[in-house]
Design an enzyme around this catalytic site. Structure first.
Site, PDB file in Angstrom:
ATOM      1  N   PRO A 126       0.818  -1.211   0.000  1.00  0.00           N
ATOM      2  CA  PRO A 126       0.000   0.000   0.000  1.00  0.00           C
ATOM      3  C   PRO A 126       0.857   1.268   0.000  1.00  0.00           C
ATOM      4  O   PRO A 126       1.966   1.295   0.534  1.00  0.00           O
ATOM      5  CB  PRO A 126      -0.812  -0.126   1.304  1.00  0.00           C
ATOM      6  CG  PRO A 126      -0.838  -1.595   1.597  1.00  0.00           C
ATOM      7  CD  PRO A 126       0.488  -2.111   1.128  1.00  0.00           C
ATOM      8  N   PHE A 127       0.311   2.307  -0.627  1.00  0.00           N
ATOM      9  CA  PHE A 127       0.922   3.638  -0.639  1.00  0.00           C
ATOM     10  C   PHE A 127       2.316   3.642  -1.275  1.00  0.00           C
ATOM     11  O   PHE A 127       3.171   4.440  -0.937  1.00  0.00           O
ATOM     12  CB  PHE A 127       0.976   4.224   0.774  1.00  0.00           C
ATOM     13  CG  PHE A 127      -0.352   4.181   1.480  1.00  0.00           C
ATOM     14  CD1 PHE A 127      -1.416   4.949   1.030  1.00  0.00           C
ATOM     15  CD2 PHE A 127      -0.541   3.330   2.561  1.00  0.00           C
ATOM     16  CE1 PHE A 127      -2.650   4.891   1.663  1.00  0.00           C
ATOM     17  CE2 PHE A 127      -1.778   3.265   3.200  1.00  0.00           C
ATOM     18  CZ  PHE A 127      -2.839   4.051   2.749  1.00  0.00           C
ATOM     19  N   ARG A 128       2.539   2.684  -2.182  1.00  0.00           N
ATOM     20  CA  ARG A 128       3.803   2.562  -2.926  1.00  0.00           C
ATOM     21  C   ARG A 128       5.012   2.271  -2.031  1.00  0.00           C
ATOM     22  O   ARG A 128       6.152   2.513  -2.409  1.00  0.00           O
ATOM     23  CB  ARG A 128       4.061   3.809  -3.785  1.00  0.00           C
ATOM     24  CG  ARG A 128       2.956   4.041  -4.807  1.00  0.00           C
ATOM     25  CD  ARG A 128       3.328   5.071  -5.845  1.00  0.00           C
ATOM     26  NE  ARG A 128       2.242   5.254  -6.793  1.00  0.00           N
ATOM     27  CZ  ARG A 128       2.019   4.494  -7.867  1.00  0.00           C
ATOM     28  NH1 ARG A 128       2.823   3.467  -8.124  1.00  0.00           N
ATOM     29  NH2 ARG A 128       1.003   4.745  -8.669  1.00  0.00           N
ATOM     30  N   LEU A 129       4.749   1.745  -0.856  1.00  0.00           N
ATOM     31  CA  LEU A 129       5.846   1.327   0.023  1.00  0.00           C
ATOM     32  C   LEU A 129       6.131  -0.149  -0.251  1.00  0.00           C
ATOM     33  O   LEU A 129       6.001  -1.015   0.612  1.00  0.00           O
ATOM     34  CB  LEU A 129       5.469   1.566   1.487  1.00  0.00           C
ATOM     35  CG  LEU A 129       5.223   3.023   1.849  1.00  0.00           C
ATOM     36  CD1 LEU A 129       4.787   3.153   3.306  1.00  0.00           C
ATOM     37  CD2 LEU A 129       6.485   3.848   1.599  1.00  0.00           C
TER      38      LEU A 129
END
Length: 210
Positions: free
Chosen positions: A185-188
């Site tokens: 999620p959230f490009r992490l």
């Protein structure tokens, strides 16, 4: 110990790295075979030309083991010529259904003639005919020229087996770098990396920032 959505066991520090990346690749590949609608073995292969300009195209992964990743092609094609000049390549398999990808790079070697013969024999007859008819990556003046060549080769081999052309072979990329990427999620995202100095060396592993 629990498991993360990428299939790696969870530790206090996150998904645990395995000491042998090919074991992890086999697990991911098996899951991709079950989830991908089309061609889970599709991979992009990048080479460089004599001027150092990158060149990338899609091929099919036809064999893999602890030695590396194998695809087959016309040795006189652009990628065949570039491999002959540079001797190195990189590749990536992206599995959209799993939100995963695997990247690798390293030196390239031709597989044995026996390996090339075995795979060539397994291909459909028309595909074997095509390997003789196509001057892959050369300029084609008109589609009919290719169609005429296919007809001529079909007639030439009528009633007999179609042998492997000398200009058609398999290549094995022997990775010194392997990266397993998992969506988060959230490009992490999670990036598990295996590296070694040579194709016969011991693997080291770690993680990269997303």
């Amino acid at each position: 110990m629990t498991s993360s959505h990428d299939g790696l066991p969870e530790t206090a520090q996150g998904p645990a790295a395995e000491s042998e990346p090919f074991d992890l690749f086999e697990r991911w590949y098996g899951e991709a075979e079950s989830s991908e609608l089309n061609d889970p073995n599709a991979m992009a292969i990048a080479t460089t030309d004599a001027n150092g300009l990158p060149d990338v195209r899609m091929v099919l992964l036809k064999h893999r083991d602890t030695r590396g990743f194998v695809f087959f092609t016309n040795t006189e094609s652009a990628k065949g010529r570039e491999i002959a000049e540079n001797g190195q390549a990189s590749g990536v398999l992206h599995w959209k259904s799993l939100r995963r990808q695997v990247r690798f790079r390293g030196p390239v070697e031709q597989v044995t003639p026996e390996e090339s013969d075995a795979y060539f024999t397994s291909r459909a007859r028309d595909s074997r005919i095509g390997a003789w008819a196509s001057r892959q990556s050369s300029a084609l003046p008109a589609r009919k020229v290719l169609e005429d060549a296919v007809q001529a080769e079909t007639a030439r081999f009528e009633g007999r087996d179609v042998p492997r052309p000398a200009h058609w072979a398999g290549y094995r990329i022997r990775p010194i770098y392997l990266e397993f990427w998992s969506d988060r999620p959230f490009r992490l995202h999670d990036r598990l990396v295996f590296t070694r100095m040579t194709p016969r060396g011991a693997w080291e592993h770690g993680r990269l920032y997303p």
